[in-house]
Structures are given as structure tokens and as C-alpha cells.
Motif scaffolding. Structure first.
Motif, short mmCIF file in Angstrom:
data_model
loop_
_atom_site.label_atom_id
_atom_site.label_comp_id
_atom_site.label_asym_id
_atom_site.label_seq_id
_atom_site.Cartn_x
_atom_site.Cartn_y
_atom_site.Cartn_z
N TYR A 371 0.84 -1.19 0.00
CA TYR A 371 0.00 0.00 0.00
C TYR A 371 0.88 1.25 0.00
O TYR A 371 2.06 1.19 0.34
CB TYR A 371 -0.92 0.01 1.23
CG TYR A 371 -1.94 -1.11 1.22
CD1 TYR A 371 -3.22 -0.90 0.74
CD2 TYR A 371 -1.61 -2.37 1.71
CE1 TYR A 371 -4.15 -1.92 0.72
CE2 TYR A 371 -2.53 -3.40 1.70
CZ TYR A 371 -3.80 -3.17 1.20
OH TYR A 371 -4.72 -4.18 1.19
N GLU A 375 -1.15 4.90 4.39
CA GLU A 375 -2.38 4.11 4.34
C GLU A 375 -2.71 3.54 5.72
O GLU A 375 -1.82 3.08 6.45
CB GLU A 375 -2.22 2.95 3.35
CG GLU A 375 -3.42 2.02 3.27
CD GLU A 375 -4.66 2.71 2.73
OE1 GLU A 375 -5.77 2.31 3.12
OE2 GLU A 375 -4.52 3.64 1.91
N PHE A 378 -6.14 -0.24 4.67
CA PHE A 378 -5.63 -1.52 4.15
C PHE A 378 -6.75 -2.41 3.59
O PHE A 378 -6.82 -3.60 3.89
CB PHE A 378 -4.85 -2.27 5.22
CG PHE A 378 -3.67 -1.53 5.74
CD1 PHE A 378 -2.61 -1.19 4.91
CD2 PHE A 378 -3.60 -1.15 7.08
CE1 PHE A 378 -1.51 -0.48 5.38
CE2 PHE A 378 -2.51 -0.44 7.56
CZ PHE A 378 -1.46 -0.11 6.72
N LYS A 382 -7.83 -2.31 -2.60
CA LYS A 382 -7.07 -1.11 -2.94
C LYS A 382 -5.56 -1.31 -2.86
O LYS A 382 -4.80 -0.35 -2.91
CB LYS A 382 -7.51 0.05 -2.04
CG LYS A 382 -8.97 0.45 -2.24
CD LYS A 382 -9.34 1.64 -1.38
CE LYS A 382 -10.80 2.03 -1.61
NZ LYS A 382 -11.20 3.18 -0.76
N ALA A 383 -5.13 -2.55 -2.71
CA ALA A 383 -3.69 -2.81 -2.68
C ALA A 383 -3.06 -2.48 -4.03
O ALA A 383 -3.63 -2.77 -5.08
CB ALA A 383 -3.44 -4.28 -2.33
N GLN A 384 -1.89 -1.85 -4.01
CA GLN A 384 -1.19 -1.52 -5.25
C GLN A 384 -0.54 -2.73 -5.88
O GLN A 384 -0.35 -2.81 -7.08
CB GLN A 384 -0.13 -0.45 -4.97
CG GLN A 384 -0.68 0.89 -4.56
CD GLN A 384 0.41 1.89 -4.28
OE1 GLN A 384 1.44 1.54 -3.71
NE2 GLN A 384 0.20 3.14 -4.68
#
Length: 786
Positions: A371, A375, A378, A382-384
Motif C-alpha cells: 500500500y 495508508e 488496508f 485497494k492494494a497496489q
């Protein structure tokens, strides 16, 4: 004599009013008095807040004491890891600053050093401060000298690093209470992960955190500390957690790949996942759930009962909260991270470094969500990127990210998504077994199972085989419980029985290792038992409930027919799985016997407590019962909860072994490939398919012979007895017909058995923000006797 009220003049002394009245000050004198008055007023206004605590800033302070290396006592390998874990969670989730955490370890934790540290934090902590104190180490007992221990006439103690050396007494509960009672803040939590029974253990690397009581009573008479008797227990200005009751042994051993105090591990597992507003009692319940999860992994039917001591009002408040601080609590929830996290440092190529991640479970094969900086929520969707740990360097972990072109900030954060897989090899230690006998045992067991690892004295063993004069005895991991006995010269039948015990442990461990640390769901399961006077109660004890195999002529009761109480804070689809004493994995719920209107597809509403089945009487709403039949032994019950029916169906199909005929009967399987496949499904549901997790436990293994699975006989609606042909394990008794579940065509047939931790990850780039199915799992353990 009646006391006169004291006014503010008392602060600076009494002043004679007649003297004031007679004074006729000149103008310069008035000016001087005015200046002095302004100075005194300013000083008084500055000192009053400090004196009374009004407006003083709040500081989060912690004292962490861990002793693994004693001067003359047995070492505790888990104490250092406890402190690393506690430190990481306090900093990353609960807002403690490094500068306000005081750590005292090993050689520094002498009696003098510990007492100085206790007194220091009590002196420094203000009335608005948050205080956390943690001790991981040995505990013991000593003769009670002040009469405040009427039950056993023994004071509990914690043992410093120089404990039991000449002239050095333990630190008694009386001494500790006298110091901590001076805390000025009610926002204090004290955790003592030690025990006081002095019980010895024959285990190899699962150790009790206690030593025999100290008989050097004269050392304690010199101290003369007798204050605890005048400090009522229920007036503690703090919350007290302890890892075991005063007569029990707290345990130290390997959990999830690292050595820990079992209670510290469980408490901080709960603190990592609980909502920020969770009450102290809810945190405590979460710790007990985690203790139940690891209980079966060590072949135990019971665990030390952790203790929580505080007022009823304080227990209902959030963990670090005090009375009347709702606004502060709301602010803490906004500012704090939802989960414990570690810093991410980009490396060359598609590698990243997870800093100080080992304490949070960064073992090879574990999966982490990446992330951006700052952030706190969590959310999995929406984790990159996601990463799989490949290697560990000291406390850091090297991981490979996916997708490879993902941009990772140098100040990014990472959270654990899935723990490392459980190894399929079962570690077994042989103790005092003659070489010739050991060779024969290894050969026979190798032929029967093929996946047993015989370990040495300094390695962890899940089972211990000990030779005595009357034969071989199979012990649990901590060496305190005998699981079975074998003849001096084991035959094929005896080895088959031993294999069943090992398989059950392995399969239970595989199921118990299926966790979702990223889950936002809270689910609980409790077993309904017979209480005092025959009244049905819901058990929350750490000792496994005892059931008896139901005979055909016996009425159904809470001692031979299972009932569970399940609750979820989220709308959820429930799947209940059982691993019996022979290692067979059974899908208990949903099943084809249940009434179509009775929680169809296993769906339960949020906030509702569900009783499964609803009654032990014939004609119940559920349409089925869970009656216990052969085999006797320990059963592990795992309750999975998911937010979507599709994920629930995948769980059921994987556990049932991909049964093409649906879940119409209690299906059994010993295949690790199906459990490994389930892990793939569950990890994939959280990572949006970006990660295919290597798992060596998916490799095919030989299995001991299984009993043929028979179709259970259907009983009439008004029939109370179990039919003689009910299959072994938990038998279903049908009260009314129900629809069967069809297999999910999307369920994969398995995974590549050639994959290892070092194999290439398969990745598919998918957009961030895609909806993610949530799931979680909780456990219960029962003991089935003939």
C-alpha cells in the motif's frame, strides 16, 4: 472533632487575616504586591493542571520485559520474539512512539533492573497517559507471608534473569502490586505471560514458563512487603492479563513458524485484527479463539486458561481507553491503522524489502499486500500490488511483487494477507528408543506414510515417541499427554494406528493454517455443553468438551450429539468442517439433509447468534442432527465464513475433495492436494488472482487405509435412535428431506504439484479497486470417547 474545609491558602500556608487588615500599604508596596501576585498567579495556574491532570498531554508509554536467557534457569526461546511482536504492533497500530517504549531484555532484566524499570514508568506516567506493561519469562511461587493467599498459601512471582542465584529473591505479586497501585492513570494494561505452577515438562521445545517454587523463605521475610492485603483486587488502576491461572502452566513453543509464548502470540493476534473500538473483553475472547486454533496443532485437549482481571466497567471499554473518553476513543480510531503494518523498501527488479516483518509472520511463502505511504485502512481491493516472501534476512524479509511493473513507494506499507503454508512433513522425535527398534519403526512408518521427518533433540517435534519397559508411548508435542501406546515390536496394525494419529494432526494443521489476516469479519463459534444441574451452557473453556459415541438405544443428548453456537458481525455464508481422529475431513454444514428453509446455503444475518442444529428433539427445524460415532479421539471443528456464495461453494467443494455428486453425505478425504487447492482459492480471492501461491504440501502422498464411506441410513421423522450403519465420525440423522448442493464447475481440479517456494509466480494484471470477497475462519476442539 469536626474537620474544617481546606481552602486554596493551604497550598502556600496559613495567613493571619488580622495582619492583612491592619496593613496600610504605600503605593510602591501596592505595586510590588501586584507584581508578586501576578507572578504567583501565573505560577499557580501553570502548576495546577499538572497537579490535577487537567489539560496535560497524553503520552503512550510502554515497558517491555523479556527474558529468554537466565543465569541459572532454563532458557525460553519465545521471549525475545514476544517482545519483537509486541513492539511492532504497538508502534504500527496503536500509535506508540519508539522513544516512549522502554525495553529490558535478558541480562539487563535482573531483579534490580526490573524493579527500577517498573518504578520508572510509574513515576513518569501522568494521569492522562496510556501505559502498557508486558512481561514474558518464567514465573514461580513462594510461601505467602502476609495471609493474602488463603487458597494455597502461596504468593505468585515473576523470576528475574538473576533469579535463584545466591541472595536474589523473585519479584512477588505483592511487590509488583505495591508498585503498580501507584499508577496515576486508569488507562493501563499489564500482561504477564508466565506461569506459577512449577510443573515440569518432558517436551523437547514446548516449554512451560515456570520453575519450582522458591523455598528460600528467609529472603522474602527480609523484604517485608505486605501491602497487597490492603489493596482490593477489584480496585486495580489497570487491566491485568495473565497467560495462565496460578495453578496452570503457560506454554512457550513454536507457533506459525516462530517460537512464542502461546498467550502473547494469541493476544497480539487478536489485537492485530480486532476493530479499534473493540472492548477489552472482546480482545480477550479473540485471544482465546486463537489459543483454541493452536491447541490441536500440539495434540492437546486443553490449554492453560488465560486470566483477565479488571472491573466490569473497565472490561467493557476499549483496550486502551479510560472512563468518559468517547471523543478520545473516536480520535484514536481515526488516527490509528486498521492493522499492524511494516515499512516497504524497493530493491532491484521486482523485489522489495519488508522491514522488521519477521515478527508479524514474514516466513517464506507468506503473502503481503503493498500500500502507499500513510495508508491506514488496508482494504484488499485497494492494494497496489502483492508480494510473496522468498527469503528472510535477520528481522527483514525479501519478497517478489506482482504485478512486476507495480510502482512501490520508498515509504510504502505492507500488511500480511496469508501466512506461509504448513509443511506436509510431520516432525517426529524418538526418545530413548534403541537403534534397532528405531530403525524398524522408521522403515514401517515410512512405508505407511512416506512423509514423516524424524528430528533430533534440539528440533521441534509435533510428536514424541518414547521407549519404556512396557513398549513405545506416543506423546503430544509438549510431552505432557500420552496419545497412544505401541508394543515393543510394532506390527503393521500398530503402525497403521499411529499413522492415523499423524494424519489427523497434519490435516487439522492444514485446515487451521487457512487464515485470512486481512479479513474485516468477526465470527465466533462455541460448543453447547451440559452444565451444572443438567442446564445447557455455551462453553468458552480452554478444555475440549467431552462427547461419547451414541449407541442405538441411547436418547440424544448434549453428551453425544453436537450443537454449535455461531455468530458473525457481517452477513455471511457459513461452512462447518470437521477433522476426526483418523484425519478424515468432513463437511458438516450445509448438508443435503437440512430443511430448505433452514439457513439456505448456510447464510446467516449479521449480528444474529445461530444455534446449529436448533434442537436435539425429533422434528427440529434444521432437519438433521450431528451424532457422534466411531472413531474416538480428538475432533477439530473449523467454521469458515465468507461474504459471497461463490467463495463459500469453492470452500465446500475443495474440502469435500471435489465430490462430483455434491455434498449429499459426509464426505471424507485424506488428500492434502485438495486442502492446498483450497488455500490457492482463498489467497486468490483476496489478491484478485494476481498471485498463485507455491505450496509443497500439494504433492501427492501415500495415505493409510481408509474405512469405506457408507451412505447413512435415513431415519424416520419420529425416530430417535441412530441406525447401526451410520458411518464413522459425526453421523447425520435426517428429520426431513432437503435439496442437495451441486458442484461448482469453476472449482479448479488442483494445482501443479511440481511447484515449490522458489518456482515462478503466475500473475495476471488486474485493476486496483476490484471487489474482493472477504472470509475468515474460527475453530473449536472436542474429545470423543467410547
Amino acid at each position: 472533632m469536626k474537620q474544617q474545609p481546606i481552602d486554596y491558602l493551604t497550598i502556600t500556608g496559613r495567613i493571619d487575616k488580622r495582619f492583612i487588615m491592619k496593613m496600610r500599604p504605600s503605593f510602591p508596596t501596592l505595586v510590588l504586591l501586584l507584581i508578586v501576585g501576578m507572578f504567583l498567579g501565573h505560577t499557580l495556574m501553570a502548576t495546577l493542571p499538572a497537579a490535577f491532570g487537567a489539560g496535560a498531554p497524553s503520552v503512550r508509554r510502554a515497558l517491555l520485559i523479556g527474558i529468554g536467557k537466565y543465569q541459572v534457569l532454563p532458557r525460553l526461546p519465545g521471549s525475545k520474539n514476544d517482545i519483537d511482536l509486541v513492539h511492532q504492533v504497538l508502534v504500527s497500530r496503536y500509535g506508540f512512539s519508539e522513544q516512549d517504549i522502554h525495553t529490558v531484555m535478558d541480562e539487563a532484566a535482573t531483579r534490580e533492573g526490573m524493579l527500577a524499570a517498573f518504578n520508572r514508568i510509574v513515576k513518569e506516567a501522568g494521569p492522562n497517559d496510556v501505559v502498557y506493561i508486558h512481561y514474558s519469562g518464567h514465573g514461580s511461587q513462594v510461601q505467602d507471608l502476609n495471609g493474602d493467599e488463603p487458597d494455597d498459601q502461596l504468593d505468585e512471582t515473576i523470576v528475574p534473569a538473576d533469579g535463584r542465584t545466591e541472595g536474589v529473591p523473585d519479584i512477588t505479586d505483592d511487590e509488583l502490586e505495591e508498585i503498580l497501585s501507584r499508577l496515576k492513570t486508569p488507562k493501563a494494561v499489564v500482561v504477564l505471560d508466565s506461569c506459577h505452577s512449577g510443573t515440569a515438562t518432558r517436551g523437547l521445545e514446548v516449554r512451560v514458563r515456570s520453575v519450582p517454587k522458591d523455598n528460600r523463605v528467609t529472603l522474602y521475610k527480609k523484604g517485608g512487603v505486605t501491602t497487597r492485603a490492603i489493596v482490593p483486587v477489584n480496585l486495580h488502576p489497570y487491566v491485568l492479563f495473565s497467560g495462565a491461572a496460578s495453578h496452570e502452566e503457560a506454554l512457550d513453543g513454536p507457533v506459525d513458524g516462530r517460537y512464542h509464548g502461546f498467550f502473547t502470540h494469541s493476544l497480539f493476534k487478536s489485537l492485530q485484527s480486532a476493530p479499534m473500538g473493540a472492548s477489552t473483553s472482546e480482545i480477550f475472547s479473540g485471544a482465546k479463539q486463537e489459543l483454541k486454533r493452536i491447541q490441536n496443532q500440539f495434540g492437546r485437549t486443553s490449554m492453560p486458561e488465560p486470566q483477565l482481571e479488571a472491573s466490569t466497567e473497565r472490561i467493557a471499554l476499549p483496550f486502551f481507553a479510560a472512563f468518559g473518553e468517547e471523543s478520545a476513543i473516536a480520535k484514536a480510531q481515526t488516527d490509528s491503522a486498521r492493522r499492524s503494518w511494516v515499512a516497504v523498501q524497493p530493491q532491484t527488479g521486482d523485489q522489495v524489502m519488508l522491514v522488521n516483518a519477521l515478527s508479524l509472520g514474514a516466513d517464506p511463502g507468506s503473502v503481503w499486500g503493498i500500500y502507499p505511504e500513510g495508508e491506514t485502512a488496508f482494504e484488499p481491493a485497494k492494494a497496489q500490488a502483492f508480494a510473496v516472501v522468498k527469503a528472510v534476512k535477520n528481522q527483514d524479509a525479501v519478497a517478489m511483487i506482482s504485478p512486476k511493473r507495480a510502482k512501490v513507494s520508498s515509504k510504502g506499507r505492507a500488511v500480511l494477507v496469508a501466512p506461509a503454508p504448513e509443511s506436509k512433513a510431520i516432525p517426529v522425535a524418538l526418545r530413548n528408543v534403541p537403534p534397532a527398534q528405531a530403525k524398524q519403526l522408521k522403515e514401517l512408518l515410512g512405508k505407511q506414510m512416506g512423509d514423516v521427518k524424524f528430528v533430533g533433540d534440539q528440533e521441534f517435534a509435533r510428536f514424541v515417541v518414547e521407549s519404556r519397559g512396557d513398549g513405545l508411548h506416543v506423546l503430544s508435542a509438549d510431552g505432557t499427554k500420552e496419545l497412544m501406546a505401541l508394543p515393543v515390536k510394532p506390527n503393521t496394525q500398530a503402525i497403521a494406528s499411529l499413522s492415523q494419529v499423524l494424519v489427523q494432526s497434519r490435516n487439522a494443521s492444514q485446515l487451521l493454517n487457512l487464515e485470512n489476516p486481512a479479513s474485516q469479519m468477526n465470527v465466533s463459534v462455541r460448543v453447547v455443553q451440559v452444565g451444572e444441574r443438567g442446564i445447557a451452557v455455551v462453553s468458552d473453556k480452554m478444555e475440549a468438551p467431552v462427547y461419547h459415541i451414541r449407541q442405538s438405544n441411547q436418547p440424544r443428548s448434549l453428551s453425544n450429539s453436537l450443537q454449535l453456537e455461531v455468530a458473525s458481525d457481517t452477513d455471511a455464508y457459513i461452512t462447518i468442517v470437521d477433522v476426526d481422529a483418523e484425519g478424515n475431513v468432513n463437511v458438516l454444514f450445509p448438508n443435503s439433509y437440512q430443511n430448505p428453509r433452514y439457513y439456505p446455503d448456510g447464510f446467516i444475518n449479521a449480528g444474529r447468534t445461530v444455534l446449529l442444529p436448533d434442537s436435539l428433539q425429533s422434528g427440529n427445524q434444521a432437519g438433521f442432527h450431528w451424532d457422534y460415532a466411531n472413531p474416538p479421539g480428538v475432533d477439530t471443528i473449523r467454521v469458515f465464513a465468507s461474504t459471497t456464495p461463490e467463495l463459500a461453494q469453492r470452500i465446500r467443494q475443495a474440502v469435500a475433495g471435489g465430490n462430483a455428486q455434491g455434498l449429499g453425505s459426509p464426505q471424507k478425504t485424506n488428500s492434502l492436494a485438495h486442502l492446498a487447492s483450497l488455500r490457492q482459492e482463498l489467497v486468490g480471492s483476496v489478491t484478485r488472482g494476481l498471485i498463485t501461491v507455491p505450496d509443497d504440501s500439494a504433492a501427492p502422498v501415500s495415505q493409510p487405509a481408509m474405512n469405506a464411506v457408507e451412505q447413512p441410513q435415513v431415519a424416520m421423522v419420529d425416530q430417535m435412535s441412530v441406525q447401526s450403519s451410520v458411518p464413522e465420525g459425526i453421523g447425520y440423522i435426517q428429520d426431513s428431506p432437503a435439496q442437495s448442493f451441486q458442484p461448482d464447475p469453476s472449482m479448479p481440479g488442483g494445482m501443479n504439484t511440481d511447484q515449490t517456494v522458489d518456482s515462478q509466480m503466475q500473475a495476471q494484471a488486474m485493476p486496483v479497486g476490484l471487489p474482493v470477497s472477504d472470509w475468515t475462519a474460527v475453530s473449536a476442539t472436542v474429545l470423543v470417547q467410547p
